[in-house]
Design a protein around this motif. Structure first.
Motif, PDB file in Angstrom:
ATOM      1  N   ILE A   1      45.381 169.473   1.343  1.00  0.00           N
ATOM      2  CA  ILE A   1      44.873 170.624   2.089  1.00  0.00           C
ATOM      3  C   ILE A   1      43.360 170.500   2.151  1.00  0.00           C
ATOM      4  O   ILE A   1      42.692 170.409   1.113  1.00  0.00           O
ATOM      5  CB  ILE A   1      45.263 171.948   1.394  1.00  0.00           C
ATOM      6  CG1 ILE A   1      46.788 172.132   1.373  1.00  0.00           C
ATOM      7  CG2 ILE A   1      44.581 173.150   2.064  1.00  0.00           C
ATOM      8  CD1 ILE A   1      47.440 172.327   2.725  1.00  0.00           C
TER       9      ILE A   1
ATOM     10  N   ALA B   1      49.969 174.415  -2.080  1.00  0.00           N
ATOM     11  CA  ALA B   1      50.459 174.715  -0.729  1.00  0.00           C
ATOM     12  C   ALA B   1      51.938 174.378  -0.591  1.00  0.00           C
ATOM     13  O   ALA B   1      52.398 173.354  -1.089  1.00  0.00           O
ATOM     14  CB  ALA B   1      49.651 173.934   0.299  1.00  0.00           C
TER      15      ALA B   1
ATOM     16  N   GLY C   1      44.652 180.773   6.145  1.00  0.00           N
ATOM     17  CA  GLY C   1      44.880 181.190   4.767  1.00  0.00           C
ATOM     18  C   GLY C   1      44.714 182.677   4.563  1.00  0.00           C
ATOM     19  O   GLY C   1      44.047 183.359   5.354  1.00  0.00           O
TER      20      GLY C   1
ATOM     21  N   THR D   1      53.515 174.143   2.436  1.00  0.00           N
ATOM     22  CA  THR D   1      53.797 173.761   3.818  1.00  0.00           C
ATOM     23  C   THR D   1      54.425 172.379   3.907  1.00  0.00           C
ATOM     24  O   THR D   1      54.869 171.965   4.971  1.00  0.00           O
ATOM     25  CB  THR D   1      52.485 173.706   4.626  1.00  0.00           C
ATOM     26  OG1 THR D   1      51.590 172.803   3.938  1.00  0.00           O
ATOM     27  CG2 THR D   1      51.838 175.069   4.721  1.00  0.00           C
TER      28      THR D   1
ATOM     29  N   PRO E   1      48.652 177.390   5.183  1.00  0.00           N
ATOM     30  CA  PRO E   1      48.199 176.300   4.306  1.00  0.00           C
ATOM     31  C   PRO E   1      47.533 176.803   3.018  1.00  0.00           C
ATOM     32  O   PRO E   1      47.690 176.193   1.968  1.00  0.00           O
ATOM     33  CB  PRO E   1      47.191 175.540   5.176  1.00  0.00           C
ATOM     34  CG  PRO E   1      47.601 175.845   6.582  1.00  0.00           C
ATOM     35  CD  PRO E   1      48.156 177.244   6.557  1.00  0.00           C
ATOM     36  N   LEU E   2      46.813 177.910   3.119  1.00  0.00           N
ATOM     37  CA  LEU E   2      46.123 178.439   1.937  1.00  0.00           C
ATOM     38  C   LEU E   2      46.706 179.789   1.558  1.00  0.00           C
ATOM     39  O   LEU E   2      46.677 180.733   2.359  1.00  0.00           O
ATOM     40  CB  LEU E   2      44.624 178.589   2.229  1.00  0.00           C
ATOM     41  CG  LEU E   2      43.799 179.308   1.144  1.00  0.00           C
ATOM     42  CD1 LEU E   2      43.657 178.461  -0.106  1.00  0.00           C
ATOM     43  CD2 LEU E   2      42.422 179.697   1.672  1.00  0.00           C
TER      44      LEU E   2
END
Ligand SMILES: [Zn+2]
Length: 551
Positions: free
Chosen positions: A128, A121, A203, A123, A242-243
């Motif tokens: 996660i 990830a 995601g 971010t 995030p994904l």
């Protein structure tokens, strides 16, 4: 460099290149610099390595000796540095990547690299955790207002994982609103992930299919499950969900089936404007893994020849100096990925073009030479410049990128990466004619190579930009010989330790490509030409916003 097979024969239109015109560029200096930069001492030129230090020092020293002026970051006391700092973030998964899918109450475990390839990830989060997120099929995941196309139809994706098809909605039908078989940017996986972040999804998982992706699962696995680099962003969660990952086609087919749906029927529906997202009832997705986040600083190297009449307008040459560094040994035990063709050669040509402009008559516009870092990590040096330009993009006339030039000797043709709907490409073709060379269009525009080289981050912010490619219709041996050389390079050298300097290279090809690129830059630098995007190009609207600043 993301070189693709050029395998479609195109009829020769014009006779061989002329040999009479005097050349502004010297092939021996290009070969010398290629040899230096690709020597073992430079350790494969990985960003943020000892090899980078040596590379940056060499480029700076050569630009200085060649008569260029520093054009990098502003210095506190006035003036400019030779470099632009490029802060990068490096993300890697730490420990196991747990993935499971719940289908109608039954849990199945997936293995990273097999059913799924999750990218570490980006971010900034160090862990996660997604638990039982609903799964939604979003077709091609395209939102293209200029084409009156929106696959999302306002459906809220917050907290949901989306499954998305690769390439664009008319790839399979071959005709429609997205250039037919040719790929628009909406087809590129990088676009899918950018849109995921804009849609607020937790995601996006791209469904891998070999034909529309243009490469197999092994490529997906190898380039997504290791470390990932990004430019450092003020708000990374705005740019990344995030994904981000890929799933195998069979997995997507099985999931849709379990939800009582038919994958092929969903895909057909996604090829129409009326498509709406479809939730996979009874299917949820979970994952849990840790992320290691590191910061490094790499550098772009920047020199220029100031324009005599319009110094604020600039023609920019780019080439990426980085390569893959030191890695897995090949069959001979060699661990240094020298990157001679990819892209010591283009960097060497960049230096030589700098010398040619510095010693010639002063151009009216400024000509800038930008050697960018981290192309092999995802075009990051050029992306950083495009996001943090050292000079206004509105008056940047155009970008001419070079990645892998010259080793095959004289060619009757030349090409560009992807077919750019741009008058800059027409200018290149016109210059080619004066060299008795004809243009061969990219034979596989569906592979999206326009979006895979350093000119692209400039295009994305509207700047007219192309990436030059040498020809394959060789004066000695014709197209058969050119294709054979290309195939041999891809098989036994490309992105391998064997991409090394070859003393048998014919210098004439380096000189011919270099002279053509010099002539194009020289024409732009001494004219009032402002190249433009053609109607329908996805980056035209961005450029047109600043039209009033170009006179
Ligand atoms: Zn490469």
């Amino acid at each position: 460099m993301h070189k693709l097979f050029l395998s479609v024969a195109v009829a020769a239109l014009v006779a061989g290149p002329s040999s009479a015109a005097p050349s502004a560029v010297d092939a021996q200096r290009i070969l010398r610099d290629t040899k230096v930069l690709s020597s073992d001492e430079y350790e494969g030129r990985a960003p943020a390595s000892e090899g980078e230090k040596k590379t940056v020092a060499y480029l700076t020293q050569q630009m200085k000796a060649g008569g260029l002026q520093p054009a990098g970051d502003p210095l506190p006391g006035g003036g400019r540095a030779w470099t632009q700092d490029v802060p990068l973030a490096r993300f890697a998964t730490k420990g196991p990547v747990a993935v499971s899918v719940n289908v109608a109450g039954q849990s199945q475990t997936w293995t990273q690299g097999e059913q799924i390839a999750i990218r570490a990830a980006q971010t900034g989060a160090e862990r996660i955790t997604i638990t039982d997120a609903p799964v939604v099929f979003v077709g091609y995941g395209v939102k293209a207002p200029e084409r009156n196309w929106d696959d999302f139809k306002g459906v809220d994706l917050k907290g949901k994982v989306a499954l998305v098809l690769v390439n664009d909605p008319d790839f399979e039908t071959g005709s429609g609103d997205f250039g037919g078989k040719a790929m628009t940017y909406y087809g590129r996986w990088t676009y899918k992930f950018e849109e995921a972040a804009r849609q607020g999804a937790i995601g996006f998982l791209v469904i891998h299919e070999t034909a529309p992706a243009s490469y197999g699962w092994a490529t997906v696995k190898n380039s997504n499950t290791n470390e990932i680099f990004d430019v450092i962003r003020k708000n990374p969660a705005e740019a990344h969900a995030p994904l981000e990952g890929w799933v195998q086609r069979d997995v997507a087919v099985a999931l849709t089936k379990a939800a009582g749906l038919d994958f092929e029927a969903l895909k057909k529906a996604a090829q129409t404007r009326d498509f709406r997202p479809v939730e996979l009832k009874g299917v949820t997705f979970s994952t849990d893994y840790a992320v290691d986040v590191q910061k490094v600083v790499s550098k772009n190297v920047v020199g220029a020849v100031a324009g005599a009449k319009h110094p604020d307008e600039r023609v920019v040459y780019t080439a990426h100096w980085d390569h893959l560094g030191v890695g897995q040994p090949d069959a001979k035990g060699d661990t240094i990925y020298n990157g001679a063709l990819d892209n010591a050669s283009g960097t060497a040509l960049l230096l030589e073009l700098g010398r040619a402009f510095a010693k010639g008559p002063k151009p009216e516009r400024t000509v800038m030479f930008l050697a960018v870092t981290a192309e092999e990590k995802g075009l990051l040096g050029s992306e950083y410049y495009a996001d943090n330009p050292l000079y206004p993009l509105a008056t940047t006339v155009g970008v001419l990128n070079m990645d892998g030039v010259g080793p095959n000797g004289l060619a009757r043709d030349f090409t560009t990466s992807g077919n750019a709907p741009l008058t800059l490409q027409d200018e290149l073709i016109a210059v080619g004619k004066t060299h008795d060379r004809y243009f061969t269009p990219d034979p596989r525009p569906e592979a999206g190579s326009f979006f895979r080289s350093d000119h692209f981050p400039f295009a994305k912010v509207g700047v007219p930009a192309i990436s030059f490619g040498g020809g394959q219709d060789l004066v000695q041996g014709g197209r058969a010989a050119g294709q054979q050389r290309q195939a041999a390079y891809i098989t036994s050298r490309y992105h391998q330790p064997a991409d090394e300097f070859d003393p048998t290279w014919d210098p004439r090809g380096f000189e011919a490509d270099g002279t053509m690129l010099f002539d194009l830059g020289n024409k732009l630098a001494n004219s009032r030409i402002w190249p433009e995007w053609k109607d329908g190009a996805e980056f035209k609207a961005e450029r047109d916003k600043t039209k009033a600043q170009r006179k």
